[in-house]
Design an enzyme around this catalytic site. Structure first.
Site, mmCIF file in Angstrom:
data_model
loop_
_atom_site.group_PDB
_atom_site.id
_atom_site.type_symbol
_atom_site.label_atom_id
_atom_site.label_comp_id
_atom_site.label_asym_id
_atom_site.label_seq_id
_atom_site.Cartn_x
_atom_site.Cartn_y
_atom_site.Cartn_z
ATOM 1 N N GLN A 21 0.818 -1.225 0.000
ATOM 2 C CA GLN A 21 0.000 0.000 0.000
ATOM 3 C C GLN A 21 0.853 1.277 0.000
ATOM 4 O O GLN A 21 0.514 2.269 -0.642
ATOM 5 C CB GLN A 21 -0.906 -0.013 1.234
ATOM 6 C CG GLN A 21 -1.645 1.277 1.523
ATOM 7 C CD GLN A 21 -3.119 1.201 1.170
ATOM 8 O OE1 GLN A 21 -3.835 0.309 1.600
ATOM 9 N NE2 GLN A 21 -3.572 2.135 0.371
ATOM 10 N N GLU A 29 -5.100 4.419 -10.335
ATOM 11 C CA GLU A 29 -6.318 4.808 -9.618
ATOM 12 C C GLU A 29 -6.241 6.304 -9.360
ATOM 13 O O GLU A 29 -5.973 6.761 -8.247
ATOM 14 C CB GLU A 29 -6.449 4.025 -8.308
ATOM 15 C CG GLU A 29 -7.801 4.228 -7.648
ATOM 16 C CD GLU A 29 -7.942 3.501 -6.313
ATOM 17 O OE1 GLU A 29 -6.984 2.834 -5.896
ATOM 18 O OE2 GLU A 29 -9.012 3.613 -5.709
#
Ligand code: FE2
Length: 415
Positions: free
Chosen positions: A151, A212
């Site tokens: 992440q 994204e």
């Protein structure tokens, strides 16, 4: 036989079929099966479907709503800040307890296969160990596939690569990444190459959070497709989100789509999340942000709709219902033609099953009898009503059962 489901309708439009089950497997599908069975289920006029498959989820953060506080603004940045506050307080037991609770909820909704990303940024790999334990515990009723997800970046986090490799060594199934979060476009592209190299060496599948963003120049999907071909990983790689494609120039996309098809790169859109988090820097007109689902499908690219988040720092809604996900996907992607509605249903069933690599998925003789019976006659009404799941079956055994709702006058009108 052990079980015969009588006179159900299938998602492909075939109606009034009996499905025979023996020792956990489908053994016959026919207009009428003469044999008798220990148990029979009358599915007359109801949809009998293979179970739902969620190709994109985060089980380590699910059901944390309100911990340590709610996301007041509802925007991405506060969600990220909240996750950073929550992470140091997480315990393995708490992650396991929440994940199991979610999996039980999912099973009741007919969701029997989940690909979950697991954050590998924390040196303790708490989430990784917890979800490996959950994968073992839920195996009787859910196929859980785990993705090692750095992440905080493969390179942006100094321990990113090492922790990802440690997670894979522990038995995480799929290689993840987040190229658009690396410091530069060049570093992001380098991370894509390295991640595919790791996957090729270890014989693993790949699923990256890719582009994204609303930035049309975020083009890691191009590198992902090209490197997939170079490493010979065709059909084993997925790009999740791909929201920058929404904002890209049409001419560029006309070159990108065939490249993605050539690489047999799968696309995973997450309509609930993308419609709430993308376009937030816009005034008006405001972009929807979801990737170009109809165009990807027309180009022959496999597209799945994923749920991404349920009751976590990034998304306060959700209830493990993939019909909700398809419903939102149809609206955001304007997929209102009859063919597109069927494709949307495939995007929560057969397409994600292919992406996860499930070879024995679907209503076919010889496959495990993993089935759901819905209180709706076909896929359109199933999505329209987010229809109750009357029975959920796993390998021929009933996992969950509920009574039908009273007749819907609209359904009578429709039929
Ligand atoms: Fe995600």
């Amino acid at each position: 036989m052990d079980l015969i489901i009588r006179q159900g309708n299938l998602p492909d439009g075939r109606c009034g079929l009996d499905i025979g089950v023996l020792e956990g497997r489908i053994v016959a599908i026919a207009p009428h099966i003469e044999a008798t069975a220990t148990r029979e289920i009358d599915a007359t006029g109801r949809l009998v479907s293979p179970p739902f498959v969620d190709a994109h989820f985060h089980l380590d953060s699910a059901l944390t709503y309100g911990q340590p506080r709610v996301n007041e603004s509802g925007i991405l940045l506060e969600g990220i800040a909240l996750w950073a506050e929550l992470k140091p307080t997480l315990t393995q037991d708490a992650i396991i307890e929440r994940a199991l609770r979610y999996c039980r909820l999912a099973a009741r909704q007919g969701l029997l296969a989940i690909r979950s990303h697991v954050d590998t940024s924390d040196d303790r790999l708490l989430g990784v160990e917890a979800l490996i334990e959950v994968r073992r515990k839920v195996a009787p009723f859910i196929d859980l596939q785990l993705v090692a997800f750095p992440q905080d970046g493969l390179y942006r986090n100094p321990a990113g690569e090492q922790n990802l490799l440690r997670a894979l060594d522990l038995g995480v199934d799929v290689v993840g990444g987040i190229p658009h979060f690396e410091r530069t476009m060049a570093e992001g592209a380098r991370s894509v190459t390295r991640l595919l190299e790791i996957a090729a060496e270890r014989g693993l599948r790949v699923d990256l959070h890719c582009d994204e963003t609303d930035d049309p120049m975020s083009r890691h999907v191009e590198t992902l497709a090209a490197e997939t071909i170079r490493f010979g990983l065709q059909g084993r790689v997925a790009g999740s989100h791909l929201t920058s494609m929404h904002s890209m120039d049409n001419y560029y996309v006309s070159k990108l789509l065939p490249l993605m098809a050539e690489a047999r790169l799968a696309a995973i859109a997450n309509p609930l999340i993308n419609i709430t988090l993308q376009g937030r820097h816009d005034t008006y007109p405001k972009r929807r942000g979801m990737t170009r689902v109809p165009e990807l499908l027309a180009a022959g690219v496999d597209v799945a709709f994923g749920q991404d988040c349920v009751l976590d720092p990034w998304y306060s809604f959700g209830n493990a219902d993939m019909l909700d996900v398809a419903h939102m996907g149809i609206h955001v992607g304007q997929m209102t033609s009859q063919a597109a509605i069927r494709q949307a249903y495939a995007s929560i069933t057969e397409a994600p099953a292919r992406i996860l690599g499930h070879r024995d998925y679907g209503i076919q003789a010889g496959n495990p009898a993993n089935l759901i019976i819905l209180d709706a006659p076909d896929v359109f009404h199933a999505i329209r009503l987010r229809a109750p799941r009357l029975q959920v079956l796993r390998r021929g055994q009933i996992l969950c059962e509920q009574v039908a709702t009273p007749d819907d006058p609209d359904l009578a009108f429709a039929s």
